[in-house]
Design an enzyme around this catalytic site. Sequence first.
Site, PDB file in Angstrom:
ATOM      1  N   LYS A  97      28.746 -38.315  -1.001  1.00  0.00           N
ATOM      2  CA  LYS A  97      27.638 -37.921  -0.112  1.00  0.00           C
ATOM      3  C   LYS A  97      26.985 -36.628  -0.606  1.00  0.00           C
ATOM      4  O   LYS A  97      25.774 -36.438  -0.437  1.00  0.00           O
ATOM      5  CB  LYS A  97      28.129 -37.768   1.335  1.00  0.00           C
ATOM      6  CG  LYS A  97      28.520 -39.084   2.014  1.00  0.00           C
ATOM      7  CD  LYS A  97      27.383 -40.079   2.084  1.00  0.00           C
ATOM      8  CE  LYS A  97      27.716 -41.281   2.950  1.00  0.00           C
ATOM      9  NZ  LYS A  97      26.753 -42.386   2.776  1.00  0.00           N
TER      10      LYS A  97
ATOM     11  N   TYR B 121      38.028 -38.031   4.472  1.00  0.00           N
ATOM     12  CA  TYR B 121      36.731 -38.483   3.956  1.00  0.00           C
ATOM     13  C   TYR B 121      36.714 -38.429   2.421  1.00  0.00           C
ATOM     14  O   TYR B 121      36.041 -39.217   1.766  1.00  0.00           O
ATOM     15  CB  TYR B 121      35.600 -37.646   4.561  1.00  0.00           C
ATOM     16  CG  TYR B 121      34.264 -38.355   4.563  1.00  0.00           C
ATOM     17  CD1 TYR B 121      34.095 -39.571   5.217  1.00  0.00           C
ATOM     18  CD2 TYR B 121      33.173 -37.812   3.903  1.00  0.00           C
ATOM     19  CE1 TYR B 121      32.871 -40.225   5.206  1.00  0.00           C
ATOM     20  CE2 TYR B 121      31.944 -38.456   3.893  1.00  0.00           C
ATOM     21  CZ  TYR B 121      31.797 -39.652   4.549  1.00  0.00           C
ATOM     22  OH  TYR B 121      30.579 -40.304   4.535  1.00  0.00           O
TER      23      TYR B 121
HETATM   24  P1  NAD Z   1      28.747 -50.745   7.495  1.00  0.00           P
HETATM   25  O1  NAD Z   1      30.075 -51.168   6.956  1.00  0.00           O
HETATM   26  O2  NAD Z   1      28.204 -51.512   8.625  1.00  0.00           O
HETATM   27  O3  NAD Z   1      27.661 -50.671   6.341  1.00  0.00           O
HETATM   28  C1  NAD Z   1      27.970 -50.410   4.987  1.00  0.00           C
HETATM   29  C2  NAD Z   1      27.103 -51.336   4.179  1.00  0.00           C
HETATM   30  O4  NAD Z   1      27.260 -51.093   2.779  1.00  0.00           O
HETATM   31  C3  NAD Z   1      27.440 -52.805   4.403  1.00  0.00           C
HETATM   32  O5  NAD Z   1      26.283 -53.506   4.811  1.00  0.00           O
HETATM   33  C4  NAD Z   1      27.904 -53.292   3.050  1.00  0.00           C
HETATM   34  O6  NAD Z   1      27.566 -54.649   2.801  1.00  0.00           O
HETATM   35  C5  NAD Z   1      27.121 -52.362   2.150  1.00  0.00           C
HETATM   36  N1  NAD Z   1      27.633 -52.329   0.780  1.00  0.00           N
HETATM   37  C6  NAD Z   1      28.851 -51.916   0.354  1.00  0.00           C
HETATM   38  N2  NAD Z   1      28.948 -52.085  -0.981  1.00  0.00           N
HETATM   39  C7  NAD Z   1      27.753 -52.599  -1.389  1.00  0.00           C
HETATM   40  C8  NAD Z   1      27.234 -52.998  -2.657  1.00  0.00           C
HETATM   41  N3  NAD Z   1      27.955 -52.908  -3.776  1.00  0.00           N
HETATM   42  N4  NAD Z   1      25.971 -53.492  -2.718  1.00  0.00           N
HETATM   43  C9  NAD Z   1      25.218 -53.595  -1.589  1.00  0.00           C
HETATM   44  N5  NAD Z   1      25.662 -53.251  -0.353  1.00  0.00           N
HETATM   45  C10 NAD Z   1      26.920 -52.763  -0.269  1.00  0.00           C
HETATM   46  O7  NAD Z   1      28.953 -49.193   7.876  1.00  0.00           O
HETATM   47  P2  NAD Z   1      27.912 -48.076   8.352  1.00  0.00           P
HETATM   48  O8  NAD Z   1      28.764 -47.034   8.966  1.00  0.00           O
HETATM   49  O9  NAD Z   1      26.803 -48.676   9.109  1.00  0.00           O
HETATM   50  O10 NAD Z   1      27.394 -47.464   6.965  1.00  0.00           O
HETATM   51  C11 NAD Z   1      26.005 -47.398   6.624  1.00  0.00           C
HETATM   52  C12 NAD Z   1      25.699 -46.041   6.002  1.00  0.00           C
HETATM   53  O11 NAD Z   1      25.846 -45.025   6.988  1.00  0.00           O
HETATM   54  C13 NAD Z   1      26.624 -45.648   4.849  1.00  0.00           C
HETATM   55  O12 NAD Z   1      25.882 -44.961   3.873  1.00  0.00           O
HETATM   56  C14 NAD Z   1      27.587 -44.701   5.538  1.00  0.00           C
HETATM   57  O13 NAD Z   1      28.226 -43.819   4.653  1.00  0.00           O
HETATM   58  C15 NAD Z   1      26.616 -43.986   6.444  1.00  0.00           C
HETATM   59  N6  NAD Z   1      27.205 -43.186   7.521  1.00  0.00           N
HETATM   60  C16 NAD Z   1      28.053 -43.755   8.417  1.00  0.00           C
HETATM   61  C17 NAD Z   1      28.605 -42.977   9.429  1.00  0.00           C
HETATM   62  C18 NAD Z   1      29.569 -43.573  10.422  1.00  0.00           C
HETATM   63  O14 NAD Z   1      30.279 -42.811  11.090  1.00  0.00           O
HETATM   64  N7  NAD Z   1      29.626 -44.883  10.586  1.00  0.00           N
HETATM   65  C19 NAD Z   1      28.270 -41.617   9.531  1.00  0.00           C
HETATM   66  C20 NAD Z   1      27.382 -41.069   8.612  1.00  0.00           C
HETATM   67  C21 NAD Z   1      26.852 -41.862   7.600  1.00  0.00           C
END
Ligand code: NAD
Length: 260
Positions: free
Chosen positions: A166, A159
């Site tokens: 984060k 990570y």
């Molecule tokens: P995802 O890839 O579907 O979403 C990530 C999003 O970030 C995308 O829509 C992408 O377009 C956007 N993004 C990236 N760079 C950008 C920029 N410069 N400007 C605007 N948008 C931008 O993946 P996800 O897992 O749904 O991630 C969403 C959130 O959830 C993130 O903050 C991620 O860290 C968090 N998260 C995910 C998990 C997991 O296991 N998937 C766990 C905890 C937290």
Amino acid sequence: MGIMAGKRGLVTGVLHETSIATAIAQSLLREGAECLFTHLPGDKMERRTRKIAESLGVTSPWLQPMDVGNDADITACFDRIGRDFETIDFVVHCIAYADKEWLKLGKFAATPRAVFANALDISAFSYMALGNAAVPVLKDGGSIIGLSYYGAEKAVPGYNVMGVAKAALEASNRYLAMELGRVKNIRCNLVSAGPIKTLSSSAVGGFDAILERIPQAAPLPRNIVSAEVGDASLFLLSDLSRGTTGQVLYVDSGYSIMGL
Ligand code: NAD
């Protein structure tokens, strides 16, 4: 009538059907909210987000290009919201990015300065920047949420720099809550989600090992699903959580309470 009836807000991060933002939008729409969407700039990105919004039952979705690495994009988004609607009730920040070359096992210490700065810019600074830009259009009592992960608090192999981002996001959430609560009773909270397979999480080296670990060690012996994050987000975005701000709500099968 749903608990979000009459409420309208911005949902960022809808990129794919697996996106956590998609599940959040689904929960919000189910409870009667109106959702406005942003996407990364470009026709292809717009088409992707439009298709998902339509699949959730939103006809003629409100769509705005926004790269959060660009101040002008952030300003343009909230200016347009002000023109089109005057006010909104909530903002969902569902955005993170780090160069996947540096999300591999054993590749934290050598992270280049620019990669580190970019990860913090897109994944943490942008939360504060969106919150600040939203103040003029957010109603009194408005709610802002973002998404965190346990790697903010503990070292999770692979990570890496995203864990540092984060940690910055979680601290930013507390400081943002401190200031915005005094300005307009605006609340700021994070959901710390357990691992879910998405486009972003697939870039984390060792992610499959994380997914395997939860059912073995967590109080609830299974991985979470994105709809559970959607419903927890709904709570934080609704008036049901009106006394809560600056917090992190864990939706992680309870994994974070374990010492071993
Ligand atoms: P995802 O890839 O579907 O979403 C990530 C999003 O970030 C995308 O829509 C992408 O377009 C956007 N993004 C990236 N760079 C950008 C920029 N410069 N400007 C605007 N948008 C931008 O993946 P996800 O897992 O749904 O991630 C969403 C959130 O959830 C993130 O903050 C991620 O860290 C968090 N998260 C995910 C998990 C997991 O296991 N998937 C766990 C905890 C937290």
